[in-house]
Motif scaffolding. Sequence first.
Motif, mmCIF file in Angstrom:
data_model
loop_
_atom_site.group_PDB
_atom_site.id
_atom_site.type_symbol
_atom_site.label_atom_id
_atom_site.label_comp_id
_atom_site.label_asym_id
_atom_site.label_seq_id
_atom_site.Cartn_x
_atom_site.Cartn_y
_atom_site.Cartn_z
ATOM 1 N N GLU A 89 40.931 -16.367 9.107
ATOM 2 C CA GLU A 89 40.140 -17.297 8.303
ATOM 3 C C GLU A 89 38.920 -17.712 9.132
ATOM 4 O OE1 GLU A 89 42.931 -19.655 5.188
ATOM 5 O OE2 GLU A 89 43.147 -20.290 7.280
ATOM 6 N N ARG A 90 37.774 -17.158 8.783
ATOM 7 C CA ARG A 90 36.592 -17.280 9.630
ATOM 8 C C ARG A 90 35.551 -18.245 9.077
ATOM 9 N NH1 ARG A 90 36.041 -16.797 14.570
ATOM 10 N NH2 ARG A 90 37.334 -14.909 14.465
ATOM 11 N N VAL A 91 35.455 -18.368 7.756
ATOM 12 C CA VAL A 91 34.458 -19.231 7.116
ATOM 13 C C VAL A 91 35.158 -20.124 6.104
ATOM 14 C CG1 VAL A 91 32.392 -19.311 5.658
ATOM 15 C CG2 VAL A 91 32.608 -17.528 7.404
ATOM 16 N N THR A 92 34.794 -21.395 6.108
ATOM 17 C CA THR A 92 35.316 -22.338 5.120
ATOM 18 C C THR A 92 34.137 -23.047 4.466
ATOM 19 O OG1 THR A 92 37.439 -22.667 6.230
ATOM 20 C CG2 THR A 92 36.675 -24.456 4.803
ATOM 21 N N GLY A 93 34.277 -23.321 3.178
ATOM 22 C CA GLY A 93 33.199 -23.988 2.475
ATOM 23 C C GLY A 93 33.667 -24.721 1.247
ATOM 24 N N GLY A 94 32.743 -25.408 0.666
ATOM 25 C CA GLY A 94 33.021 -26.148 -0.571
ATOM 26 C C GLY A 94 31.716 -26.424 -1.282
ATOM 27 N N ARG A 95 31.846 -26.889 -2.531
ATOM 28 C CA ARG A 95 30.685 -27.142 -3.370
ATOM 29 C C ARG A 95 30.678 -28.603 -3.793
ATOM 30 N NH1 ARG A 95 29.640 -26.619 -8.831
ATOM 31 N NH2 ARG A 95 31.774 -25.974 -9.272
ATOM 32 N N GLN A 146 16.224 -32.319 0.584
ATOM 33 C CA GLN A 146 17.398 -31.841 -0.128
ATOM 34 C C GLN A 146 17.427 -30.315 -0.096
ATOM 35 O OE1 GLN A 146 19.830 -34.017 -2.040
ATOM 36 N NE2 GLN A 146 18.927 -35.220 -0.385
ATOM 37 N N PHE A 147 18.647 -29.767 -0.101
ATOM 38 C CA PHE A 147 18.831 -28.315 -0.045
ATOM 39 C C PHE A 147 19.876 -27.893 -1.070
ATOM 40 C CE2 PHE A 147 17.428 -29.836 4.048
ATOM 41 C CZ PHE A 147 16.391 -28.966 4.361
ATOM 42 N N ASP A 148 19.770 -26.644 -1.501
ATOM 43 C CA ASP A 148 20.724 -26.105 -2.469
ATOM 44 C C ASP A 148 21.919 -25.440 -1.786
ATOM 45 O OD1 ASP A 148 19.066 -26.635 -4.879
ATOM 46 O OD2 ASP A 148 17.703 -25.240 -3.881
ATOM 47 N N THR A 149 21.716 -25.011 -0.546
ATOM 48 C CA THR A 149 22.776 -24.365 0.225
ATOM 49 C C THR A 149 22.602 -24.743 1.689
ATOM 50 O OG1 THR A 149 22.590 -22.455 -1.266
ATOM 51 C CG2 THR A 149 23.956 -22.174 0.704
ATOM 52 N N ILE A 150 23.705 -25.050 2.368
ATOM 53 C CA ILE A 150 23.671 -25.324 3.799
ATOM 54 C C ILE A 150 24.695 -24.435 4.485
ATOM 55 C CG2 ILE A 150 24.039 -27.048 5.616
ATOM 56 C CD1 ILE A 150 23.097 -29.192 3.688
ATOM 57 N N VAL A 151 24.276 -23.810 5.583
ATOM 58 C CA VAL A 151 25.182 -22.966 6.362
ATOM 59 C C VAL A 151 25.118 -23.386 7.823
ATOM 60 C CG1 VAL A 151 24.929 -20.996 4.794
ATOM 61 C CG2 VAL A 151 23.421 -21.182 6.786
ATOM 62 N N SER A 152 26.184 -23.105 8.558
ATOM 63 C CA SER A 152 26.177 -23.428 9.982
ATOM 64 C C SER A 152 27.299 -22.692 10.711
ATOM 65 C CB SER A 152 26.344 -24.939 10.205
ATOM 66 O OG SER A 152 26.230 -25.254 11.591
ATOM 67 N N GLY A 210 25.700 -27.684 -4.989
ATOM 68 C CA GLY A 210 25.285 -26.887 -3.832
ATOM 69 C C GLY A 210 26.462 -26.569 -2.925
ATOM 70 N N TRP A 211 26.378 -25.426 -2.253
ATOM 71 C CA TRP A 211 27.440 -24.962 -1.366
ATOM 72 C C TRP A 211 27.156 -25.314 0.092
ATOM 73 C CZ3 TRP A 211 32.168 -22.840 -2.166
ATOM 74 C CH2 TRP A 211 32.470 -22.398 -3.460
ATOM 75 N N LEU A 212 28.218 -25.728 0.808
ATOM 76 C CA LEU A 212 28.204 -25.857 2.264
ATOM 77 C C LEU A 212 29.179 -24.823 2.806
ATOM 78 C CD1 LEU A 212 27.658 -27.165 5.006
ATOM 79 C CD2 LEU A 212 29.399 -28.899 4.444
ATOM 80 N N LEU A 213 28.708 -23.941 3.682
ATOM 81 C CA LEU A 213 29.510 -22.849 4.226
ATOM 82 C C LEU A 213 29.418 -22.880 5.746
ATOM 83 C CD1 LEU A 213 28.080 -20.180 1.789
ATOM 84 C CD2 LEU A 213 30.426 -21.067 1.692
ATOM 85 N N LEU A 257 29.588 -14.978 6.931
ATOM 86 C CA LEU A 257 28.876 -16.193 6.528
ATOM 87 C C LEU A 257 27.580 -15.840 5.801
ATOM 88 C CD1 LEU A 257 28.552 -19.272 6.557
ATOM 89 C CD2 LEU A 257 27.625 -19.080 8.883
ATOM 90 N N VAL A 258 26.874 -14.849 6.304
ATOM 91 C CA VAL A 258 25.643 -14.399 5.648
ATOM 92 C C VAL A 258 25.944 -13.881 4.249
ATOM 93 C CG1 VAL A 258 23.752 -12.723 5.732
ATOM 94 C CG2 VAL A 258 24.513 -13.857 7.834
ATOM 95 N N GLU A 259 26.955 -13.039 4.122
ATOM 96 C CA GLU A 259 27.311 -12.457 2.821
ATOM 97 C C GLU A 259 27.647 -13.536 1.799
ATOM 98 O OE1 GLU A 259 30.533 -9.971 3.916
ATOM 99 O OE2 GLU A 259 29.264 -8.415 4.811
ATOM 100 N N LEU A 260 28.402 -14.542 2.218
ATOM 101 C CA LEU A 260 28.795 -15.619 1.302
ATOM 102 C C LEU A 260 27.580 -16.438 0.860
ATOM 103 C CD1 LEU A 260 32.030 -16.728 3.162
ATOM 104 C CD2 LEU A 260 31.941 -15.644 0.911
#
Length: 281
Positions: free
Chosen positions: A269-275, A177-183, A233-236, A99-102
Amino acid sequence: MTHWIHEGISIGACQTASPLDVVDTRILMMHALGLTRIQLITQSEERLDAAQAARLDQLLARRYDGEPIAYLIGEREFFGLPFHVTSDVLIPRHETELLVELAVERAPQQGRLLDIGTGSGAIAIAIAHQRPDLTVTATDISTAAVAVAQQNADRNVPNSKMRLLPSDWFSALGDEQFDTIVSNPPYIVKDDHHLQQGDLRFEPIIALTDQADGLTGYRIIIQGAAQRLSAQGWLLMEHGYDQAPAVRELLTQHGFIEVQSWIDLGGIERVTGGRLPENPA
């Protein structure tokens, strides 16, 4: 009974019918005695004093009962950085490094990144360490977890543009507002038998399960991210081994594009995301 140091093995009062793993024992001895691995070897014939012996025996007994090494020594390495951990936070796991790498690859220069449910701060701090150009916000509903994360931020990224906030999901963020969100939200299904096994028995239940179908956090995060992410922006998000299809479907339903999942080193399949599209509906 006399206690001695002997190449990482405690010879003394804490002897059990089923000996502990040699590596675990060695780590606990290094921690209890304040010795390095080399010192443990070179001082192998040293006798322990009563206080050292008592401290070591207590640690060995707790480990024998199953308590995680990370909680016993108060530390776990993640993404090459040392993190303080307590029973108020999940123990950082190496599969989460994906997740960090992505995020590091996809966050725009000088961008704003949000980590929801930060726990020890491992994800947010590792990202901030790799990308000092980013302004990083990390939140957690647990004030105790935020305190642990702040300690780790002060230790690992003291000069970063990082902010830590107690927050129930997005509640403390207003209209930011944010450009990238991770969780990495709680994703274990209620009453899953794994909750009663291994390290999970000792970790905070609120960080492990939503006490429902395991997808509650993803629904909240995806809906909120659709309103708080900047265009493109990406959500991962990290998830369980079998949840990728459900998370992809939720992202698609909320208008995300380039929806995909990434596989960890274990082939899961450990991380899923979209833009978000350039012109969200």
